[in-house]
Design a protein around this motif. Sequence first.
Motif, PDB file in Angstrom:
ATOM      1  N   TRP A 120      58.378   1.783  -2.281  1.00 22.05           N
ATOM      2  CA  TRP A 120      58.865   2.875  -1.433  1.00 22.05           C
ATOM      3  C   TRP A 120      58.638   4.191  -2.170  1.00 22.05           C
ATOM      4  CZ3 TRP A 120      61.440  -1.617  -2.542  1.00 22.05           C
ATOM      5  CH2 TRP A 120      61.630  -2.504  -1.486  1.00 22.05           C
ATOM      6  N   LEU A 121      57.643   4.937  -1.727  1.00 14.14           N
ATOM      7  CA  LEU A 121      57.353   6.242  -2.303  1.00 14.14           C
ATOM      8  C   LEU A 121      57.839   7.333  -1.364  1.00 14.14           C
ATOM      9  CD1 LEU A 121      53.771   5.593  -3.721  1.00 14.14           C
ATOM     10  CD2 LEU A 121      55.975   5.355  -4.868  1.00 14.14           C
ATOM     11  N   PHE A 122      57.958   8.553  -1.867  1.00  8.22           N
ATOM     12  CA  PHE A 122      58.619   9.590  -1.079  1.00  8.22           C
ATOM     13  C   PHE A 122      57.670  10.326  -0.148  1.00  8.22           C
ATOM     14  CE2 PHE A 122      60.577  13.862  -0.582  1.00  8.22           C
ATOM     15  CZ  PHE A 122      61.665  13.452   0.170  1.00  8.22           C
ATOM     16  N   ASP A 123      56.878  11.256  -0.672  1.00 11.89           N
ATOM     17  CA  ASP A 123      56.067  12.074   0.223  1.00 11.89           C
ATOM     18  C   ASP A 123      54.593  11.702   0.120  1.00 11.89           C
ATOM     19  OD1 ASP A 123      55.264  13.135  -2.162  1.00 11.89           O
ATOM     20  OD2 ASP A 123      56.230  15.067  -1.889  1.00 11.89           O
ATOM     21  N   ILE A 124      53.793  12.325   0.970  1.00  9.50           N
ATOM     22  CA  ILE A 124      52.387  11.934   1.073  1.00  9.50           C
ATOM     23  C   ILE A 124      51.601  12.281  -0.193  1.00  9.50           C
ATOM     24  CG2 ILE A 124      51.626  14.084   2.186  1.00  9.50           C
ATOM     25  CD1 ILE A 124      49.786  12.297   3.955  1.00  9.50           C
ATOM     26  N   GLU A 125      51.953  13.397  -0.868  1.00  6.04           N
ATOM     27  CA  GLU A 125      51.245  13.741  -2.104  1.00  6.04           C
ATOM     28  C   GLU A 125      51.451  12.664  -3.165  1.00  6.04           C
ATOM     29  OE1 GLU A 125      52.937  15.952  -0.377  1.00  6.04           O
ATOM     30  OE2 GLU A 125      51.480  17.529   0.105  1.00  6.04           O
ATOM     31  N   THR A 126      52.696  12.177  -3.280  1.00  2.00           N
ATOM     32  CA  THR A 126      52.989  11.114  -4.238  1.00  2.00           C
ATOM     33  C   THR A 126      52.214   9.853  -3.894  1.00  2.00           C
ATOM     34  OG1 THR A 126      55.217  12.008  -4.576  1.00  2.00           O
ATOM     35  CG2 THR A 126      54.831   9.728  -5.260  1.00  2.00           C
ATOM     36  N   ALA A 127      52.175   9.524  -2.601  1.00  2.00           N
ATOM     37  CA  ALA A 127      51.484   8.315  -2.164  1.00  2.00           C
ATOM     38  C   ALA A 127      49.979   8.418  -2.411  1.00  2.00           C
ATOM     39  CB  ALA A 127      51.766   8.051  -0.692  1.00  2.00           C
ATOM     40  N   VAL A 128      49.381   9.556  -2.064  1.00  2.00           N
ATOM     41  CA  VAL A 128      47.936   9.729  -2.244  1.00  2.00           C
ATOM     42  C   VAL A 128      47.575   9.675  -3.725  1.00  2.00           C
ATOM     43  CG1 VAL A 128      46.042  11.385  -2.040  1.00  2.00           C
ATOM     44  CG2 VAL A 128      47.528  10.935  -0.078  1.00  2.00           C
ATOM     45  N   ALA A 129      48.396  10.311  -4.568  1.00  2.00           N
ATOM     46  CA  ALA A 129      48.133  10.264  -6.010  1.00  2.00           C
ATOM     47  C   ALA A 129      48.196   8.831  -6.525  1.00  2.00           C
ATOM     48  CB  ALA A 129      49.134  11.152  -6.753  1.00  2.00           C
ATOM     49  N   ALA A 130      49.143   8.044  -6.017  1.00  2.00           N
ATOM     50  CA  ALA A 130      49.274   6.649  -6.448  1.00  2.00           C
ATOM     51  C   ALA A 130      48.081   5.813  -5.975  1.00  2.00           C
ATOM     52  CB  ALA A 130      50.579   6.063  -5.922  1.00  2.00           C
ATOM     53  N   ILE A 131      47.582   6.089  -4.771  1.00  2.00           N
ATOM     54  CA  ILE A 131      46.399   5.387  -4.267  1.00  2.00           C
ATOM     55  C   ILE A 131      45.187   5.726  -5.130  1.00  2.00           C
ATOM     56  CG2 ILE A 131      44.774   5.237  -2.348  1.00  2.00           C
ATOM     57  CD1 ILE A 131      47.159   5.724  -0.468  1.00  2.00           C
ATOM     58  N   ARG A 132      45.004   6.999  -5.430  1.00  2.00           N
ATOM     59  CA  ARG A 132      43.819   7.426  -6.188  1.00  2.00           C
ATOM     60  C   ARG A 132      43.848   6.908  -7.625  1.00  2.00           C
ATOM     61  NH1 ARG A 132      42.353  13.603  -5.260  1.00  2.00           N
ATOM     62  NH2 ARG A 132      40.233  12.796  -5.541  1.00  2.00           N
ATOM     63  N   SER A 133      45.049   6.776  -8.205  1.00  3.60           N
ATOM     64  CA  SER A 133      45.154   6.298  -9.585  1.00  3.60           C
ATOM     65  C   SER A 133      45.081   4.782  -9.674  1.00  3.60           C
ATOM     66  CB  SER A 133      46.471   6.772 -10.205  1.00  3.60           C
ATOM     67  OG  SER A 133      47.577   6.091  -9.627  1.00  3.60           O
ATOM     68  N   GLY A 134      45.210   4.099  -8.528  1.00 10.98           N
ATOM     69  CA  GLY A 134      45.215   2.642  -8.536  1.00 10.98           C
ATOM     70  C   GLY A 134      46.596   2.043  -8.704  1.00 10.98           C
ATOM     71  N   ALA A 135      47.649   2.877  -8.726  1.00  9.94           N
ATOM     72  CA  ALA A 135      49.012   2.355  -8.863  1.00  9.94           C
ATOM     73  C   ALA A 135      49.423   1.554  -7.633  1.00  9.94           C
ATOM     74  CB  ALA A 135      49.996   3.503  -9.097  1.00  9.94           C
ATOM     75  N   ILE A 136      48.918   1.940  -6.448  1.00  7.60           N
ATOM     76  CA  ILE A 136      49.123   1.161  -5.231  1.00  7.60           C
ATOM     77  C   ILE A 136      47.777   1.016  -4.532  1.00  7.60           C
ATOM     78  CG2 ILE A 136      51.514   1.913  -4.930  1.00  7.60           C
ATOM     79  CD1 ILE A 136      50.553   3.804  -2.725  1.00  7.60           C
ATOM     80  N   ASP A 137      47.709   0.052  -3.606  1.00  6.80           N
ATOM     81  CA  ASP A 137      46.472  -0.165  -2.858  1.00  6.80           C
ATOM     82  C   ASP A 137      46.447   0.589  -1.544  1.00  6.80           C
ATOM     83  OD1 ASP A 137      45.054  -2.211  -4.535  1.00  6.80           O
ATOM     84  OD2 ASP A 137      46.913  -3.302  -4.183  1.00  6.80           O
ATOM     85  N   ALA A 138      47.613   0.785  -0.920  1.00  5.90           N
ATOM     86  CA  ALA A 138      47.645   1.410   0.397  1.00  5.90           C
ATOM     87  C   ALA A 138      49.029   1.985   0.655  1.00  5.90           C
ATOM     88  CB  ALA A 138      47.277   0.401   1.483  1.00  5.90           C
ATOM     89  N   SER A 139      49.093   2.866   1.670  1.00  9.01           N
ATOM     90  CA  SER A 139      50.359   3.499   2.042  1.00  9.01           C
ATOM     91  C   SER A 139      50.342   3.783   3.534  1.00  9.01           C
ATOM     92  CB  SER A 139      50.555   4.805   1.260  1.00  9.01           C
ATOM     93  OG  SER A 139      51.716   5.492   1.710  1.00  9.01           O
ATOM     94  N   PHE A 140      51.503   3.682   4.157  1.00  9.70           N
ATOM     95  CA  PHE A 140      51.654   4.068   5.557  1.00  9.70           C
ATOM     96  C   PHE A 140      52.187   5.488   5.622  1.00  9.70           C
ATOM     97  CE2 PHE A 140      51.680  -0.531   5.917  1.00  9.70           C
ATOM     98  CZ  PHE A 140      50.946  -0.747   7.076  1.00  9.70           C
ATOM     99  N   ARG A 141      51.442   6.389   6.295  1.00 15.68           N
ATOM    100  CA  ARG A 141      51.809   7.802   6.369  1.00 15.68           C
ATOM    101  C   ARG A 141      51.387   8.389   7.703  1.00 15.68           C
ATOM    102  NH1 ARG A 141      55.376   9.266   2.312  1.00 15.68           N
ATOM    103  NH2 ARG A 141      55.230   7.424   0.996  1.00 15.68           N
ATOM    104  N   ALA A 142      51.980   9.531   8.058  1.00 15.36           N
ATOM    105  CA  ALA A 142      51.457  10.342   9.156  1.00 15.36           C
ATOM    106  C   ALA A 142      50.453  11.309   8.550  1.00 15.36           C
ATOM    107  CB  ALA A 142      52.579  11.123   9.837  1.00 15.36           C
ATOM    108  N   VAL A 143      49.237  11.322   9.053  1.00 10.65           N
ATOM    109  CA  VAL A 143      48.189  12.164   8.457  1.00 10.65           C
ATOM    110  C   VAL A 143      47.520  12.978   9.545  1.00 10.65           C
ATOM    111  CG1 VAL A 143      47.726  10.608   6.537  1.00 10.65           C
ATOM    112  CG2 VAL A 143      46.510  10.272   8.668  1.00 10.65           C
TER     113      VAL A 143
END
Length: 311
Positions: A120-143
């Motif tokens: 459970w991540l907070f905002d979209i910037e945090t989620a995108v950074a985690a995706i780009r770094s490989g910390a997570i594989d995917a995220s559900f967001r409004a884009v």
Amino acid sequence: MDLEAVRTFVVAADAGQFQEAAADLSITQQAVSKRIAVLEKDLGVRLFTRTARGAALTIDGQAFLPHARELLRVAERAVASVRAGHRPLRVDVIASRGAASGLMRGFHRAHPEIELDVVWLFDIETAVAAIRSGAIDASFRAVAAPGRPLPGDIESVRAIDEPLQLLTGPAHALAGARSVTLAQLAGHRIWMPGIVPGTEWAAYYDDLVAEFGLTIEATGPNFGSDALLDTVADTPALATFMGAQTRLVWPAGHDLRRIPVTDPTPVYPHSLLWRRDNPHPALATLHAHLAATAAGHDDAGTWVPHWVGPR
């Protein structure tokens, strides 16, 4: 320490001959001798002594052998932990009670063989950074929120449009309605303390307010959904928005009402985000599952902000 030299040492120790070790490793005997010499130089000890029958371990070689085997086992486990398909698929669902969490529960039921890590991540910037770094594989967001396009290496696909419902207590003026229009909500106080400026959901509700003249209040601390339900149940002047697929449980005495909103129905768009070059094979399975189970988007009589994508 050179792991190939360590592997060569172990093979030579088991074979008892450099020539046989060379055959097992498909390299030359000279290459075996060179690797062993490099390892001995790194360790500062002799590992073998030459004999008429081949090569025998020295006392230092005997002491090093079990540790060398463990080094190779650890290296293999390290490689296996990141080999495509050999680690859990890690997905951010924002919140445990939301629609995205429900989607992933459905995916898990359909594909129990795929190991999952849910975060459970907070905002979209945090989620995108985690995706780009490989910390997570995917995220559900409004884009993508206005002025914040997704980076070029991030892909997205619309997963589900979740209708909003009005949640009221039993004494609210609209509690008896079977449905309410957005026009009917003008002038009513809608309390949503979870809206945080700068998030994608704040951008969504800002546009909803601007287009339909609603009054959404985000004042006061956010004590979570249980406290929100308590307040709405006890305060006739307050209502709140909830996603139709958001799982809620409240005491029977609250007598809360979930009322559909129409003309148009505001829907919250959940998209799946992932890094374009992510090789995890379970991602393709997740995409196929969402494509097979998700309903249509931009249906007649629904509303989303103009910036929502992809359509």
